[in-house]
Design an enzyme around this catalytic site. Structure first.
Site, PDB file in Angstrom:
ATOM      1  N   ASP A   1       0.871  -1.024  -0.063  1.00  0.00           N
ATOM      2  CA  ASP A   1       0.174   0.115   0.021  1.00  0.00           C
ATOM      3  C   ASP A   1       0.969   1.249  -0.023  1.00  0.00           C
ATOM      4  O   ASP A   1       1.596   1.595   1.086  1.00  0.00           O
ATOM      5  CB  ASP A   1      -1.044  -0.104   1.122  1.00  0.00           C
TER       6      ASP A   1
ATOM      7  N   GLY B   1       1.312   5.134  -0.165  1.00  0.00           N
ATOM      8  CA  GLY B   1       0.436   6.080  -0.096  1.00  0.00           C
ATOM      9  C   GLY B   1       1.249   7.516  -0.298  1.00  0.00           C
ATOM     10  O   GLY B   1       2.377   7.407  -0.879  1.00  0.00           O
ATOM     11  N   ASN B   2       0.728   8.751  -0.015  1.00  0.00           N
ATOM     12  CA  ASN B   2       1.384   9.969  -0.207  1.00  0.00           C
ATOM     13  C   ASN B   2       2.652  10.108   0.682  1.00  0.00           C
ATOM     14  O   ASN B   2       3.745  10.668   0.284  1.00  0.00           O
ATOM     15  CB  ASN B   2       0.359  11.218  -0.188  1.00  0.00           C
TER      16      ASN B   2
ATOM     17  N   ARG C   1       3.594   7.438   3.221  1.00  0.00           N
ATOM     18  CA  ARG C   1       4.407   6.059   3.800  1.00  0.00           C
ATOM     19  C   ARG C   1       3.884   5.062   2.779  1.00  0.00           C
ATOM     20  O   ARG C   1       2.827   5.122   2.110  1.00  0.00           O
ATOM     21  CB  ARG C   1       3.614   5.995   4.995  1.00  0.00           C
TER      22      ARG C   1
ATOM     23  N   LYS D   1       3.384   1.032   3.128  1.00  0.00           N
ATOM     24  CA  LYS D   1       3.334  -0.120   3.976  1.00  0.00           C
ATOM     25  C   LYS D   1       3.448  -1.488   3.196  1.00  0.00           C
ATOM     26  O   LYS D   1       2.648  -1.632   2.127  1.00  0.00           O
ATOM     27  CB  LYS D   1       2.029  -0.157   4.627  1.00  0.00           C
TER      28      LYS D   1
ATOM     29  N   ASP E   1      -6.872   3.332  -3.427  1.00  0.00           N
ATOM     30  CA  ASP E   1      -6.920   2.944  -1.819  1.00  0.00           C
ATOM     31  C   ASP E   1      -8.481   2.881  -1.496  1.00  0.00           C
ATOM     32  O   ASP E   1      -8.567   2.076  -0.348  1.00  0.00           O
ATOM     33  CB  ASP E   1      -5.953   3.933  -1.019  1.00  0.00           C
ATOM     34  N   ARG E   2      -8.823   3.700  -1.931  1.00  0.00           N
ATOM     35  CA  ARG E   2     -10.599   3.975  -1.325  1.00  0.00           C
ATOM     36  C   ARG E   2     -11.310   2.755  -1.936  1.00  0.00           C
ATOM     37  O   ARG E   2     -11.937   2.071  -1.145  1.00  0.00           O
ATOM     38  CB  ARG E   2     -11.131   5.276  -1.981  1.00  0.00           C
TER      39      ARG E   2
ATOM     40  N   THR F   1      -2.996  11.182   5.539  1.00  0.00           N
ATOM     41  CA  THR F   1      -2.522  12.398   4.694  1.00  0.00           C
ATOM     42  C   THR F   1      -3.977  13.059   4.317  1.00  0.00           C
ATOM     43  O   THR F   1      -3.953  14.438   4.541  1.00  0.00           O
ATOM     44  CB  THR F   1      -1.563  12.373   3.555  1.00  0.00           C
TER      45      THR F   1
END
Length: 231
Positions: free
Chosen positions: A6, A8-9, A11, A13, A90-91, A114
Protein backbone atom coordinates in the site's frame (compact mmCIF):
# COMPACT_ATOMS: atom_id res chain seq x y z
CA UNK A 1 3.61 -16.34 -0.46
CA UNK A 2 2.59 -12.91 -1.74
CA UNK A 3 3.78 -9.39 -0.98
CA UNK A 4 1.02 -6.78 -0.64
CA UNK A 5 2.01 -3.11 -0.85
CA UNK A 6 0.00 0.00 0.00
CA UNK A 7 1.95 3.01 -1.30
CA UNK A 8 0.44 6.24 -0.02
CA UNK A 9 1.38 9.88 -0.32
CA UNK A 10 3.58 9.86 2.76
CA UNK A 11 4.16 6.21 3.68
CA UNK A 12 4.57 2.83 2.05
CA UNK A 13 3.25 -0.13 4.01
CA UNK A 14 3.87 -3.76 3.09
CA UNK A 15 2.70 -7.13 4.36
CA UNK A 16 3.64 -10.68 3.51
CA UNK A 17 0.55 -12.79 2.96
CA UNK A 18 0.45 -16.56 3.29
CA UNK A 19 -2.57 -18.79 3.74
CA UNK A 20 -4.77 -16.06 5.14
CA UNK A 21 -2.19 -14.57 7.50
CA UNK A 22 -0.57 -11.12 7.27
CA UNK A 23 2.91 -10.24 8.50
CA UNK A 24 4.21 -6.66 8.42
CA UNK A 25 7.55 -6.18 6.70
CA UNK A 26 9.83 -3.34 5.65
CA UNK A 27 10.49 -3.42 1.91
CA UNK A 28 14.17 -2.59 2.33
CA UNK A 29 14.65 -5.41 4.85
CA UNK A 30 13.41 -8.28 2.72
CA UNK A 31 16.16 -10.87 2.34
CA UNK A 32 17.12 -12.68 -0.85
CA UNK A 33 15.60 -15.88 0.58
CA UNK A 34 12.30 -14.11 1.25
CA UNK A 35 12.18 -12.73 -2.28
CA UNK A 36 12.62 -16.27 -3.59
CA UNK A 37 9.50 -17.32 -1.67
CA UNK A 38 7.35 -14.49 -3.07
CA UNK A 39 5.42 -15.55 -6.16
CA UNK A 40 3.45 -12.33 -6.67
CA UNK A 41 3.57 -8.66 -5.65
CA UNK A 42 0.29 -6.76 -5.59
CA UNK A 43 0.57 -2.97 -5.35
CA UNK A 44 -1.95 -0.24 -4.64
CA UNK A 45 -0.39 3.17 -5.14
CA UNK A 46 -1.63 6.76 -5.02
CA UNK A 47 1.93 8.10 -5.05
CA UNK A 48 3.68 10.02 -7.82
CA UNK A 49 5.10 8.32 -10.91
CA UNK A 50 8.60 8.93 -9.57
CA UNK A 51 7.77 7.23 -6.27
CA UNK A 52 6.21 4.32 -8.12
CA UNK A 53 9.37 3.89 -10.18
CA UNK A 54 11.48 3.91 -7.02
CA UNK A 55 9.27 1.19 -5.58
CA UNK A 56 9.49 -0.89 -8.76
CA UNK A 57 13.29 -0.78 -8.62
CA UNK A 58 13.28 -2.45 -5.19
CA UNK A 59 11.44 -5.50 -6.54
CA UNK A 60 13.62 -8.13 -8.27
CA UNK A 61 12.81 -8.35 -11.99
CA UNK A 62 12.05 -12.07 -11.69
CA UNK A 63 9.10 -11.49 -9.34
CA UNK A 64 5.70 -10.91 -11.03
CA UNK A 65 4.13 -7.55 -10.17
CA UNK A 66 0.55 -6.37 -10.58
CA UNK A 67 -0.39 -2.72 -10.08
CA UNK A 68 -4.04 -2.59 -9.12
CA UNK A 69 -6.44 0.07 -10.40
CA UNK A 70 -10.03 0.91 -9.56
CA UNK A 71 -12.61 -0.65 -11.86
CA UNK A 72 -16.33 -0.41 -12.50
CA UNK A 73 -17.04 -3.70 -10.72
CA UNK A 74 -15.16 -6.20 -8.58
CA UNK A 75 -16.36 -9.00 -6.29
CA UNK A 76 -20.00 -7.84 -6.52
CA UNK A 77 -19.05 -4.27 -5.58
CA UNK A 78 -20.06 -1.48 -7.96
CA UNK A 79 -18.08 1.74 -8.34
CA UNK A 80 -20.28 4.87 -8.52
CA UNK A 81 -17.77 6.99 -10.46
CA UNK A 82 -18.65 7.63 -14.15
CA UNK A 83 -14.92 7.17 -14.80
CA UNK A 84 -14.17 4.30 -12.38
CA UNK A 85 -10.38 4.59 -12.68
CA UNK A 86 -10.58 8.11 -11.22
CA UNK A 87 -11.55 6.70 -7.83
CA UNK A 88 -8.43 6.37 -5.70
CA UNK A 89 -7.35 2.73 -5.64
CA UNK A 90 -6.83 2.91 -1.87
CA UNK A 91 -10.48 3.89 -1.41
CA UNK A 92 -11.60 1.13 -3.79
CA UNK A 93 -9.58 -1.56 -2.01
CA UNK A 94 -10.73 -0.38 1.42
CA UNK A 95 -14.32 -0.87 0.28
CA UNK A 96 -13.50 -4.32 -1.12
CA UNK A 97 -11.94 -5.18 2.23
CA UNK A 98 -14.98 -3.87 4.09
CA UNK A 99 -17.33 -5.95 1.95
CA UNK A 100 -15.23 -9.04 2.64
CA UNK A 101 -15.25 -8.53 6.43
CA UNK A 102 -18.88 -7.38 6.68
CA UNK A 103 -20.79 -8.87 3.74
CA UNK A 104 -24.30 -7.62 2.97
CA UNK A 105 -23.96 -4.74 5.45
CA UNK A 106 -24.06 -1.02 4.80
CA UNK A 107 -20.70 0.48 5.69
CA UNK A 108 -19.04 3.88 5.95
CA UNK A 109 -15.33 3.43 5.25
CA UNK A 110 -13.05 6.16 6.63
CA UNK A 111 -9.34 6.23 5.82
CA UNK A 112 -7.67 8.87 7.99
CA UNK A 113 -4.15 9.67 6.84
CA UNK A 114 -2.60 12.46 4.75
CA UNK A 115 -6.13 12.91 3.43
CA UNK A 116 -9.31 11.74 5.11
CA UNK A 117 -11.53 9.85 2.71
CA UNK A 118 -15.04 8.68 3.46
CA UNK A 119 -16.98 6.26 1.27
CA UNK A 120 -20.46 4.86 1.71
CA UNK A 121 -21.07 1.28 0.61
CA UNK A 122 -24.65 0.01 0.55
CA UNK A 123 -25.60 -3.46 1.73
CA UNK A 124 -26.12 -4.54 -1.89
CA UNK A 125 -22.53 -3.61 -2.79
CA UNK A 126 -23.25 -0.25 -4.42
CA UNK A 127 -20.77 2.54 -3.75
CA UNK A 128 -22.96 5.54 -2.90
CA UNK A 129 -20.15 8.11 -3.21
CA UNK A 130 -17.75 9.72 -0.80
CA UNK A 131 -15.90 12.74 0.56
CA UNK A 132 -12.26 13.80 0.66
CA UNK A 133 -10.76 16.36 3.03
CA UNK A 134 -7.31 17.22 4.28
CA UNK A 135 -6.02 15.06 7.14
CA UNK A 136 -5.00 16.33 10.56
CA UNK A 137 -1.35 17.06 9.78
CA UNK A 138 -2.16 18.28 6.26
CA UNK A 139 -4.66 20.83 7.57
CA UNK A 140 -2.06 22.23 9.93
CA UNK A 141 0.58 22.51 7.18
CA UNK A 142 -1.86 24.22 4.81
CA UNK A 143 -2.87 26.83 7.38
CA UNK A 144 0.70 27.55 8.44
CA UNK A 145 1.88 27.92 4.83
CA UNK A 146 -0.99 30.28 3.96
CA UNK A 147 -0.62 32.65 6.91
CA UNK A 148 2.17 34.97 7.98
CA UNK A 149 1.89 34.83 11.76
CA UNK A 150 0.46 31.41 12.50
CA UNK A 151 2.50 28.41 13.53
CA UNK A 152 1.53 24.96 14.74
CA UNK A 153 2.63 22.22 17.09
CA UNK A 154 2.16 18.48 16.83
CA UNK A 155 0.03 17.85 19.89
CA UNK A 156 -0.93 14.64 21.71
CA UNK A 157 -3.84 12.90 20.05
CA UNK A 158 -5.71 11.79 23.17
CA UNK A 159 -7.85 14.89 23.69
CA UNK A 160 -9.80 17.65 21.99
CA UNK A 161 -10.00 20.88 23.96
CA UNK A 162 -9.85 24.69 23.69
CA UNK A 163 -6.30 25.95 23.12
CA UNK A 164 -4.39 28.77 24.83
CA UNK A 165 -1.78 29.41 22.15
CA UNK A 166 -1.97 29.97 18.40
CA UNK A 167 0.07 26.87 17.65
CA UNK A 168 -2.16 24.72 19.81
CA UNK A 169 -5.29 26.34 18.35
CA UNK A 170 -4.24 25.27 14.85
CA UNK A 171 -3.76 21.67 15.96
CA UNK A 172 -7.00 21.54 17.95
CA UNK A 173 -8.88 23.18 15.08
CA UNK A 174 -7.66 20.49 12.70
CA UNK A 175 -8.87 17.79 15.08
CA UNK A 176 -12.26 19.51 15.40
CA UNK A 177 -12.63 19.83 11.63
CA UNK A 178 -11.91 16.15 10.98
CA UNK A 179 -14.11 14.94 13.84
CA UNK A 180 -16.91 17.26 12.78
CA UNK A 181 -16.78 15.91 9.23
CA UNK A 182 -16.82 12.33 10.50
CA UNK A 183 -19.80 12.98 12.76
CA UNK A 184 -21.62 14.73 9.91
CA UNK A 185 -20.96 11.76 7.61
CA UNK A 186 -22.28 9.31 10.19
CA UNK A 187 -25.49 11.32 10.71
CA UNK A 188 -26.01 12.12 7.02
CA UNK A 189 -26.38 8.54 5.84
CA UNK A 190 -26.78 6.01 8.66
CA UNK A 191 -25.03 2.66 8.17
CA UNK A 192 -24.64 -0.59 10.06
CA UNK A 193 -20.87 -0.25 10.41
CA UNK A 194 -18.34 2.57 10.42
CA UNK A 195 -14.87 1.25 9.64
CA UNK A 196 -11.80 3.34 10.41
CA UNK A 197 -8.36 2.75 8.96
CA UNK A 198 -5.24 4.89 8.53
CA UNK A 199 -2.80 6.57 10.91
CA UNK A 200 -5.32 8.76 12.76
CA UNK A 201 -8.06 6.15 13.08
CA UNK A 202 -7.37 5.38 16.75
CA UNK A 203 -7.78 9.04 17.73
CA UNK A 204 -11.05 9.34 15.81
CA UNK A 205 -12.39 6.14 17.36
CA UNK A 206 -11.48 7.39 20.84
CA UNK A 207 -13.50 10.57 20.34
CA UNK A 208 -16.65 8.87 19.06
CA UNK A 209 -19.12 7.34 21.47
CA UNK A 210 -20.47 4.84 18.97
CA UNK A 211 -20.28 1.07 19.30
CA UNK A 212 -20.79 0.66 15.53
CA UNK A 213 -17.42 2.35 14.88
CA UNK A 214 -14.56 -0.13 14.49
CA UNK A 215 -10.86 0.24 13.70
CA UNK A 216 -9.62 -2.09 10.96
CA UNK A 217 -5.90 -1.31 10.34
CA UNK A 218 -5.53 -3.91 7.56
CA UNK A 219 -8.61 -2.90 5.56
CA UNK A 220 -6.74 -2.07 2.33
CA UNK A 221 -4.68 -5.25 2.65
CA UNK A 222 -7.84 -7.33 2.92
CA UNK A 223 -8.92 -5.72 -0.33
CA UNK A 224 -5.55 -6.42 -1.96
CA UNK A 225 -5.61 -10.06 -0.88
CA UNK A 226 -8.89 -10.63 -2.72
CA UNK A 227 -7.02 -10.35 -6.02
CA UNK A 228 -4.52 -13.12 -5.32
CA UNK A 229 -6.67 -15.82 -6.86
CA UNK A 230 -7.83 -13.47 -9.62
CA UNK A 231 -4.41 -12.58 -10.98
Amino acid sequence: MQLLIDQGNSRTKAKLYHQGEFASVAMTELTADQWLQIDLVLIASVASAEQQQQLQHIIPPTVPVRWLRSSAHAFDITNSYPLPEKLGVDRWLAMLGAALLYPAQSVLVIDAGTAVTMDWLDADGMHAGGWILAGLQTQQRILVSATAQVDADVLPMQTLEPATSTAAAVAEGAKAAVLGAVQQAISLRPVERVLLTGGDSAFIKQQLNNSAVLVEPKLIFYGLARFIDNN
